[in-house]
Write a protein that holds these residues in place. Structure first.
Motif, PDB file in Angstrom:
ATOM      1  N   CYS A 234       6.808 -11.935 -26.683  1.00  0.00           N
ATOM      2  CA  CYS A 234       7.480 -11.833 -25.381  1.00  0.00           C
ATOM      3  C   CYS A 234       8.778 -12.635 -25.329  1.00  0.00           C
ATOM      4  N   VAL A 235       9.572 -12.480 -26.369  1.00  0.00           N
ATOM      5  CA  VAL A 235      10.860 -13.164 -26.430  1.00  0.00           C
ATOM      6  C   VAL A 235      11.848 -12.430 -25.529  1.00  0.00           C
ATOM      7  N   VAL A 236      12.611 -13.198 -24.763  1.00  0.00           N
ATOM      8  CA  VAL A 236      13.589 -12.627 -23.845  1.00  0.00           C
ATOM      9  C   VAL A 236      14.538 -11.700 -24.609  1.00  0.00           C
ATOM     10  N   GLY A 237      14.707 -10.496 -24.098  1.00  0.00           N
ATOM     11  CA  GLY A 237      15.619  -9.536 -24.685  1.00  0.00           C
ATOM     12  C   GLY A 237      15.024  -8.645 -25.756  1.00  0.00           C
ATOM     13  N   GLU A 238      13.769  -8.887 -26.125  1.00  0.00           N
ATOM     14  CA  GLU A 238      13.130  -8.064 -27.155  1.00  0.00           C
ATOM     15  C   GLU A 238      12.107  -7.115 -26.515  1.00  0.00           C
ATOM     16  N   ALA A 239      11.844  -6.015 -27.206  1.00  0.00           N
ATOM     17  CA  ALA A 239      10.978  -4.964 -26.655  1.00  0.00           C
ATOM     18  C   ALA A 239       9.569  -5.461 -26.355  1.00  0.00           C
ATOM     19  N   GLY A 240       9.074  -6.408 -27.143  1.00  0.00           N
ATOM     20  CA  GLY A 240       7.724  -6.913 -26.929  1.00  0.00           C
ATOM     21  C   GLY A 240       7.520  -7.566 -25.580  1.00  0.00           C
ATOM     22  N   GLY A 241       8.587  -8.065 -24.982  1.00  0.00           N
ATOM     23  CA  GLY A 241       8.482  -8.708 -23.683  1.00  0.00           C
ATOM     24  C   GLY A 241       8.566  -7.763 -22.505  1.00  0.00           C
ATOM     25  N   GLU A 242       8.879  -6.503 -22.776  1.00  0.00           N
ATOM     26  CA  GLU A 242       8.987  -5.524 -21.692  1.00  0.00           C
ATOM     27  C   GLU A 242       7.599  -5.088 -21.215  1.00  0.00           C
ATOM     28  N   PHE A 243       7.544  -4.590 -19.993  1.00  0.00           N
ATOM     29  CA  PHE A 243       6.285  -4.045 -19.495  1.00  0.00           C
ATOM     30  C   PHE A 243       5.877  -2.850 -20.350  1.00  0.00           C
ATOM     31  N   HIS A 244       4.564  -2.702 -20.551  1.00  0.00           N
ATOM     32  CA  HIS A 244       4.041  -1.582 -21.326  1.00  0.00           C
ATOM     33  C   HIS A 244       4.426  -0.258 -20.641  1.00  0.00           C
ATOM     34  N   PRO A 245       4.736   0.789 -21.423  1.00  0.00           N
ATOM     35  CA  PRO A 245       5.127   2.073 -20.823  1.00  0.00           C
ATOM     36  C   PRO A 245       4.089   2.667 -19.875  1.00  0.00           C
ATOM     37  N   GLY A 246       2.824   2.301 -20.037  1.00  0.00           N
ATOM     38  CA  GLY A 246       1.812   2.800 -19.117  1.00  0.00           C
ATOM     39  C   GLY A 246       1.889   2.165 -17.745  1.00  0.00           C
ATOM     40  N   PHE A 247       2.508   0.987 -17.667  1.00  0.00           N
ATOM     41  CA  PHE A 247       2.626   0.256 -16.401  1.00  0.00           C
ATOM     42  C   PHE A 247       4.046   0.255 -15.854  1.00  0.00           C
ATOM     43  N   ALA A 248       5.034   0.293 -16.742  1.00  0.00           N
ATOM     44  CA  ALA A 248       6.435   0.139 -16.344  1.00  0.00           C
ATOM     45  C   ALA A 248       6.888   1.086 -15.228  1.00  0.00           C
ATOM     46  N   PRO A 249       6.426   2.366 -15.185  1.00  0.00           N
ATOM     47  CA  PRO A 249       6.923   3.261 -14.132  1.00  0.00           C
ATOM     48  C   PRO A 249       6.636   2.790 -12.706  1.00  0.00           C
ATOM     49  N   VAL A 250       5.551   2.055 -12.489  1.00  0.00           N
ATOM     50  CA  VAL A 250       5.309   1.583 -11.119  1.00  0.00           C
ATOM     51  C   VAL A 250       6.257   0.448 -10.757  1.00  0.00           C
ATOM     52  N   VAL A 251       6.758  -0.264 -11.780  1.00  0.00           N
ATOM     53  CA  VAL A 251       7.745  -1.322 -11.525  1.00  0.00           C
ATOM     54  C   VAL A 251       9.091  -0.683 -11.215  1.00  0.00           C
ATOM     55  N   THR A 252       9.560   0.187 -12.097  1.00  0.00           N
ATOM     56  CA  THR A 252      10.856   0.826 -11.888  1.00  0.00           C
ATOM     57  C   THR A 252      10.834   1.762 -10.680  1.00  0.00           C
ATOM     58  N   GLY A 253       9.645   2.248 -10.327  1.00  0.00           N
ATOM     59  CA  GLY A 253       9.514   3.137  -9.179  1.00  0.00           C
ATOM     60  C   GLY A 253       9.389   2.424  -7.845  1.00  0.00           C
ATOM     61  N   GLY A 254       9.486   1.107  -7.849  1.00  0.00           N
ATOM     62  CA  GLY A 254       9.490   0.355  -6.596  1.00  0.00           C
ATOM     63  C   GLY A 254       8.127   0.044  -6.015  1.00  0.00           C
ATOM     64  N   LYS A 255       7.056   0.260  -6.788  1.00  0.00           N
ATOM     65  CA  LYS A 255       5.713  -0.035  -6.276  1.00  0.00           C
ATOM     66  C   LYS A 255       5.347  -1.513  -6.426  1.00  0.00           C
ATOM     67  N   VAL A 256       6.125  -2.242  -7.237  1.00  0.00           N
ATOM     68  CA  VAL A 256       5.916  -3.682  -7.422  1.00  0.00           C
ATOM     69  C   VAL A 256       7.015  -4.396  -6.649  1.00  0.00           C
ATOM     70  N   ASP A 257       6.612  -5.304  -5.755  1.00  0.00           N
ATOM     71  CA  ASP A 257       7.560  -5.944  -4.842  1.00  0.00           C
ATOM     72  C   ASP A 257       8.395  -7.039  -5.490  1.00  0.00           C
ATOM     73  N   ALA A 258       7.856  -7.701  -6.513  1.00  0.00           N
ATOM     74  CA  ALA A 258       8.600  -8.766  -7.181  1.00  0.00           C
ATOM     75  C   ALA A 258       7.988  -9.018  -8.546  1.00  0.00           C
ATOM     76  N   VAL A 259       8.821  -9.492  -9.470  1.00  0.00           N
ATOM     77  CA  VAL A 259       8.380  -9.873 -10.805  1.00  0.00           C
ATOM     78  C   VAL A 259       8.663 -11.355 -10.986  1.00  0.00           C
ATOM     79  N   PHE A 260       7.675 -12.071 -11.522  1.00  0.00           N
ATOM     80  CA  PHE A 260       7.784 -13.518 -11.719  1.00  0.00           C
ATOM     81  C   PHE A 260       7.760 -13.819 -13.212  1.00  0.00           C
ATOM     82  N   PHE A 261       8.820 -14.487 -13.662  1.00  0.00           N
ATOM     83  CA  PHE A 261       9.015 -14.788 -15.074  1.00  0.00           C
ATOM     84  C   PHE A 261       8.519 -16.198 -15.368  1.00  0.00           C
ATOM     85  N   LYS A 262       7.763 -16.341 -16.456  1.00  0.00           N
ATOM     86  CA  LYS A 262       7.177 -17.640 -16.775  1.00  0.00           C
ATOM     87  C   LYS A 262       7.307 -17.941 -18.258  1.00  0.00           C
ATOM     88  N   GLY A 263       7.401 -19.221 -18.577  1.00  0.00           N
ATOM     89  CA  GLY A 263       7.311 -19.639 -19.961  1.00  0.00           C
ATOM     90  C   GLY A 263       8.593 -19.681 -20.746  1.00  0.00           C
TER      91      GLY A 263
END
Length: 196
Positions: free
Chosen positions: A75-104
């Motif tokens: 989950c290194v910043v800027g690398e693909a491994g840190g991105e949301f999984h494609p099975g979940f990402a559409p609800v984030v980009t689709g506005g179903k997730v109100d906020a994302v919190f970055f940690k670590g």
């Protein structure tokens, strides 16, 4: 009083094919997306997600990891491994997730309550500002970041419940121990205890 959903670390590196894969992570990503689609604006007043977001987390990264306190690079910043999984990402980009919190960024930071949104607001403050008192916690992994997030939720004064049907653990023994920790701390538990 309102209920929120915290989706913990449904990221590529924690699913099959990632650098620290948890068996069942990819299936879980899709199941959580379905939960969010069904529940956002209904069962949950707010849905938030956490992301491991590592820049230089020190001893959290190791060439000889113990898989408790140290892990392979992930989950290194800027690398693909840190991105949301494609099975979940559409609800984030689709506005179903109100906020994302970055940690670590510079530490292990297993708990979502150590995370900040894009404006720098900590998770607990963000939730309180919106009148959230009850939380459901789901995601990866039951015995690591889900555990830390749920325990910190209770410590911060929220009522918390872990939905085991929407969480997956690294190993059966540590997952069982996490469930015991939930009971001791007053975190409610819903669903079947997964074997992994």
């Amino acid at each position: 009083m309102s209920r929120g959903l915290i989706v913990v670390d449904v990221q590529n590196d924690f699913c099959e094919g990632g650098s620290v894969p948890v068996a069942g992570g990819a299936r879980l990503a899709t199941a959580i997306a379905d939960l969010v689609e069904r529940s956002a604006g209904g069962d949950y007043a707010y849905v938030v997600a956490t992301r491991d977001h590592h820049i230089d987390p020190g001893t959290h990264f190791s060439d000889d990891p113990d898989f408790r306190d140290s892990f392979p690079v992930h989950c290194v910043v800027g690398e693909a491994g840190g991105e949301f999984h494609p099975g979940f990402a559409p609800v984030v980009t689709g506005g179903k997730v109100d906020a994302v919190f970055f940690k670590g960024a510079h530490s292990a930071s297993k708990s979502g309550f150590e995370g900040f949104d894009a404006q720098g607001a900590p998770l607990a403050d963000w939730l309180r500002a919106r009148g959230v008192e009850d939380l459901d916690v789901v995601g990866i992994a039951t015995d690591h970041c889900v555990r830390a997030t749920a325990l910190d939720a209770v410590a911060a004064g929220f009522r918390a419940r872990v939905l085991l049907d929407y969480s997956v653990g690294v190993a059966s023994d540590t997952t069982a121990a996490a469930v015991q920790d939930f009971h001791r701390a007053g975190v409610a538990v819903s669903g079947e205890t997964p074997t992994r």
